[in-house]
Design an enzyme around this catalytic site. Structure first.
Site, PDB file in Angstrom:
ATOM      1  N   LYS A 199       0.814  -1.217   0.000  1.00 26.76           N
ATOM      2  CA  LYS A 199       0.000   0.000   0.000  1.00 26.76           C
ATOM      3  C   LYS A 199       0.853   1.275   0.000  1.00 26.76           C
ATOM      4  O   LYS A 199       0.507   2.239  -0.676  1.00 26.76           O
ATOM      5  CB  LYS A 199      -0.953   0.006   1.187  1.00 26.76           C
ATOM      6  CG  LYS A 199      -0.278   0.095   2.542  1.00 26.76           C
ATOM      7  CD  LYS A 199      -1.304   0.123   3.657  1.00 26.76           C
ATOM      8  CE  LYS A 199      -0.634   0.238   5.014  1.00 26.76           C
ATOM      9  NZ  LYS A 199       0.100   1.498   5.191  1.00 26.76           N
ATOM     10  N   THR A 200       1.951   1.276   0.765  1.00 21.63           N
ATOM     11  CA  THR A 200       2.791   2.480   0.799  1.00 21.63           C
ATOM     12  C   THR A 200       3.379   2.760  -0.573  1.00 21.63           C
ATOM     13  O   THR A 200       3.506   3.919  -0.990  1.00 21.63           O
ATOM     14  CB  THR A 200       3.908   2.321   1.839  1.00 21.63           C
ATOM     15  OG1 THR A 200       3.329   1.992   3.108  1.00 21.63           O
ATOM     16  CG2 THR A 200       4.710   3.601   1.963  1.00 21.63           C
ATOM     17  N   ASP A 222      -3.613   7.485   4.696  1.00 17.11           N
ATOM     18  CA  ASP A 222      -3.120   6.125   4.932  1.00 17.11           C
ATOM     19  C   ASP A 222      -3.780   5.560   6.195  1.00 17.11           C
ATOM     20  O   ASP A 222      -4.178   6.314   7.082  1.00 17.11           O
ATOM     21  CB  ASP A 222      -1.601   6.165   5.101  1.00 17.11           C
ATOM     22  CG  ASP A 222      -0.974   4.784   5.122  1.00 17.11           C
ATOM     23  OD1 ASP A 222      -1.633   3.823   4.684  1.00 17.11           O
ATOM     24  OD2 ASP A 222       0.177   4.667   5.567  1.00 17.11           O
ATOM     25  N   GLU A 223      -3.886   4.234   6.276  1.00 17.48           N
ATOM     26  CA  GLU A 223      -4.473   3.541   7.432  1.00 17.48           C
ATOM     27  C   GLU A 223      -5.858   4.105   7.757  1.00 17.48           C
ATOM     28  O   GLU A 223      -6.177   4.412   8.917  1.00 17.48           O
ATOM     29  CB  GLU A 223      -3.539   3.653   8.653  1.00 17.48           C
ATOM     30  CG  GLU A 223      -2.147   3.093   8.437  1.00 17.48           C
ATOM     31  CD  GLU A 223      -2.102   1.565   8.369  1.00 17.48           C
ATOM     32  OE1 GLU A 223      -3.179   0.935   8.377  1.00 17.48           O
ATOM     33  OE2 GLU A 223      -0.989   1.013   8.296  1.00 17.48           O
ATOM     34  N   GLN A 229      -7.761  -5.188   9.353  1.00 17.98           N
ATOM     35  CA  GLN A 229      -6.695  -4.838  10.291  1.00 17.98           C
ATOM     36  C   GLN A 229      -7.100  -3.663  11.181  1.00 17.98           C
ATOM     37  O   GLN A 229      -6.248  -2.940  11.704  1.00 17.98           O
ATOM     38  CB  GLN A 229      -5.410  -4.503   9.527  1.00 17.98           C
ATOM     39  CG  GLN A 229      -4.838  -5.679   8.750  1.00 17.98           C
ATOM     40  CD  GLN A 229      -3.483  -5.368   8.145  1.00 17.98           C
ATOM     41  OE1 GLN A 229      -2.455  -5.378   8.819  1.00 17.98           O
ATOM     42  NE2 GLN A 229      -3.474  -5.093   6.841  1.00 17.98           N
ATOM     43  N   ARG A 256       1.787 -11.595   9.949  1.00 19.30           N
ATOM     44  CA  ARG A 256       3.155 -11.101  10.193  1.00 19.30           C
ATOM     45  C   ARG A 256       4.180 -12.132   9.729  1.00 19.30           C
ATOM     46  O   ARG A 256       5.348 -11.805   9.526  1.00 19.30           O
ATOM     47  CB  ARG A 256       3.404 -10.837  11.681  1.00 19.30           C
ATOM     48  CG  ARG A 256       2.545  -9.781  12.363  1.00 19.30           C
ATOM     49  CD  ARG A 256       2.430  -8.512  11.599  1.00 19.30           C
ATOM     50  NE  ARG A 256       1.220  -8.512  10.781  1.00 19.30           N
ATOM     51  CZ  ARG A 256       0.969  -7.640   9.813  1.00 19.30           C
ATOM     52  NH1 ARG A 256       1.865  -6.732   9.501  1.00 19.30           N
ATOM     53  NH2 ARG A 256      -0.151  -7.705   9.103  1.00 19.30           N
TER      54      ARG A 256
END
Length: 671
Positions: free
Chosen positions: A28-29, A214-215, A245, A602
């Site tokens: 995403k970044t 973002d987020e 998330q 993770r």
């Protein structure tokens, strides 16, 4: 641009609202930063682009990556900030338009408490009963939800809400009288500014023509209001997030913001990023299977081109000590095979679960670090109790004695302690002998002499008692005779902090009970704890310290990745946490499921789940039930090994590795 088709479509979207549903590890970044570059390539002035994240670290990383694409000079003209930094910038320019003066002051946490304490006293309330530290979070929660405390549904059962409601307006007025704002005002006051000053709102719309967030799943109601005001009517808003998330509702985050994006910004385009670049297929299939059970979510499924990978492994151990020893031995085997310690992470629901893992890793000689909190054995209450035991076992341990000689207070301050130390060194006697004969120090007062002799008597008494066995009960009685629990209650202003510290002592006593059940003596247990502290001090600042196993909570793990992950405490009451079960709401259990999803994703190559059949010691020992989330992982994705039911080769390996741990501990004892 080296983007996959979905990433490219998101990066090249220009006008109108866009929701990028970016699954874990989907890049995403990369999409956000490439979209900034694309907008600039299309002729959008960099100063007309605003990209907002939630932390200074994330904003800094975004700035670096944008600079790699468009160059440092152009990147410096793009507005890259956090929500709070954006609010502070707006208020610096326009705060005089809402009744404040320029410049204004931003209160830190300590200042806020002082202001609220004065407000409480002015309201004829007792700040010792109605504590500012307990009221301020409720006021903050109200501001994040852009409502008053009485309207907070999540706090409807909190008895302090009525006091927070009564103090809400006086607190805000007191801050304004000081021409000051608190951290939450940096979000709420821009809403007031925009609503009362259409010209200011229009100027900001002309400046921030393209907005990215973002987020987005972590936004609260106030932040949504800011975005709706700022982006209307063009709605050139691009948000990136993952409802699977969304794990920060306790901070005021509102999951429905991302679930109802099209309602808030009509005509929105939705692009799903589902290719994961982090994990193997087996891990992702398990994660998908678990999170699919949530009702409040958007349909999506992660996939990977990194290969099928190994199945997840689940081990049910007898208790928390065996669980910790098993994980430590597995990590030790990996390290001996050449795998860096930094490849391993131990994830848990609550930080206090770390105690036994810290002990086992230390005994195995495995370096580790705690992320997002102090190591268990670094906490002052643990160090204090351990130092009492060190002096019992070794009266010449002057470092330990100096630490606790006036804890709790015995009236022996720094000056008196220095005089004692000087006398001991000049006469070649131990500090311990001086607490038996404190009258040798002429400068000591009668009260100090009496207190020191009493301390010496306590040490001598408990040296005999510990030889008699029943270590747990003896330690508990010693803590009571010292008055240590009362000392914590009296020294801590916050009841919550005091409870946490008292619980830590309970966990420490429980640890001794566990080791006593396994035949360990007090000496070996204290030495094991001392080694943890010694290793921390010796590793501090060394280059090798970077290559360490990571221990952290699931909340702290978000955004990180490790080749090998151990997700421990996979039990009802831990995952899902007991609080979510007590609340009785499906939403709480769903957020716990999202935490499990975060933990699973993770892992890059190997994921191990563990649980204990029992936790606690003595009367606190409880039978545990395996987490409901384990049943949601299809059998073809997981290998299950229950205590006493392992396949022969696995059982033999378990016995061997556990013996290795014990051999290491024995070797340390003899060193």
């Amino acid at each position: 641009m080296s983007l996959n088709p979905e990433q490219r479509a998101a990066a090249e979207h220009m006008h109108g609202p866009l929701l990028i549903l970016a699954g874990a590890g989907s890049g995403k970044t990369r999409v956000i930063t490439h979209r900034v570059g694309y907008l600039i390539d299309q002729g959008i002035a960099p100063e007309n682009i605003l990209a907002v994240s939630f932390t200074n670290k994330a904003a800094g990383e975004m700035k670096e990556r944008v600079a790699q694409i468009v160059g440092k000079k152009v990147a410096s003209e793009v507005h890259l900030s956090t929500f709070h930094a954006l609010g502070a910038n707006l208020l610096r320019q326009y705060i005089d338009r809402i009744g404040y003066k320029k410049p204004f002051t931003i209160l830190d946490a300590g200042d806020q408490l002082k202001v609220l304490k004065e407000v409480i006293e002015h309201a004829d309330l007792d700040p010792h009963e109605i504590k500012p530290k307990e009221i301020l979070p409720i006021i903050s929660r109200g501001k994040n939800a852009f409502c008053q405390p009485k309207d907070l549904k999540v706090m409807r059962l909190n008895p302090l809400v009525s006091y927070a409601q009564r103090l809400f307006r006086p607190y805000m007025d007191a801050c304004k009288a000081l021409n000051a704002v608190d951290f939450d005002d940096l979000q709420t006051l821009p809403v007031k500014l925009f609503r009362e000053n259409p010209d200011v709102l229009q100027a900001c719309r002309q400046l921030y023509k393209f907005v990215m967030v973002d987020e987005y799943q972590d936004t609260n109601d106030t932040q949504l209001l800011v975005l709706r005001l700022l982006c209307n009517p063009t709605n050139n808003l691009c948000v990136v997030g993952d409802d699977d998330q969304a794990i920060y509702s306790f901070r005021g985050a509102v999951t429905r913001n991302i679930l109802e994006f099209e309602k808030h910004f009509p005509g929105a385009r939705v692009i799903k990023l589902q290719q994961n670049y982090r994990s193997t297929t087996m891990i992702l299939k398990a994660a998908n299977a678990v999170v699919r059970n949530n009702v409040a979510r958007r349909d999506k499924a992660l996939w990977s081109a990194l290969g099928e990978g190994e199945p997840i492994e689940y081990y049910e151990l007898q208790d928390e000590v065996e669980e910790a020893d098993f994980v430590a031995s597995a990590i030790l085997r990996g390290g001996e095979a050449g795998q860096p310690w930094s490849d391993f992470a131990i994830l848990m629901r609550t930080a206090r679960t770390s105690q036994f893992f810290e002990e086992s890793l230390t005994a195995a000689g495995v370096p580790y670090k705690m992320v997002g909190g102090n190591k268990f054995f670094d906490r002052s209450e643990i160090k204090d109790i351990v130092c009492y035991l060190k002096v019992l076992l070794n009266p010449r341990d002057e470092v330990a004695l100096r630490r606790i000689i006036n804890t709790p207070s015995r009236g022996v301050g720094h000056t008196s302690l220095t005089r004692m130390s000087d006398y001991a060194h000049s006469h070649d006697v131990s500090m311990y002998s001086l607490i038996a004969n404190p009258e040798l120090i002429d400068e000591l007062r009668p009260g100090q002499i009496e207190a020191l002799k009493a301390l010496h008597g306590l040490f001598e008494d408990y040296r005999r008692r510990f030889r008699g066995g029943d270590l747990e009960a003896t330690l508990e009685q010693m803590i009571a005779d010292i008055g240590y629990r009362d000392y914590i209650r009296q020294s801590e202003k916050s009841d919550k902090v005091a409870r946490i510290r008292l619980d830590n002592i309970t966990y420490l006593v429980g640890s001794l009970r566990k080791h006593e059940e396994r035949g360990d003596k007090l000496e070996s247990w204290v030495q094991r704890l001392a080694l943890a502290d010694a290793r921390d001090n010796s590793d501090a600042g060394s280059e090798e310290a970077a290559d360490t196993v990571t221990i952290m909570t699931l909340h702290a793990s978000k955004g990180l990745e490790y080749p090998s992950v151990f997700l421990i405490g996979f039990e009802e009451g831990l995952l899902p946490h007991a609080r979510s079960l007590e609340a009785g709401g499906d939403g709480d259990v769903e957020e716990e499921r999202r935490l499990v999803y975060v933990g699973i994703t993770r892992a890059q190559r190997r994921l191990t789940l563990t649980s204990a059949r029992t936790r606690g010691a003595g009367t606190a020992k409880k039978r545990r039930t395996v987490s409901r989330y384990l049943e949601e992982i299809p059998a073809e994705f997981i290998r299950t090994y229950a205590h006493g039911e392992h396949e022969p080769d696995v059982r033999a390996e378990r016995t061997r590795t556990r013996r290795n741990i014990r051999d290491i501990i024995d070797a340390i004892k003899q060193a």
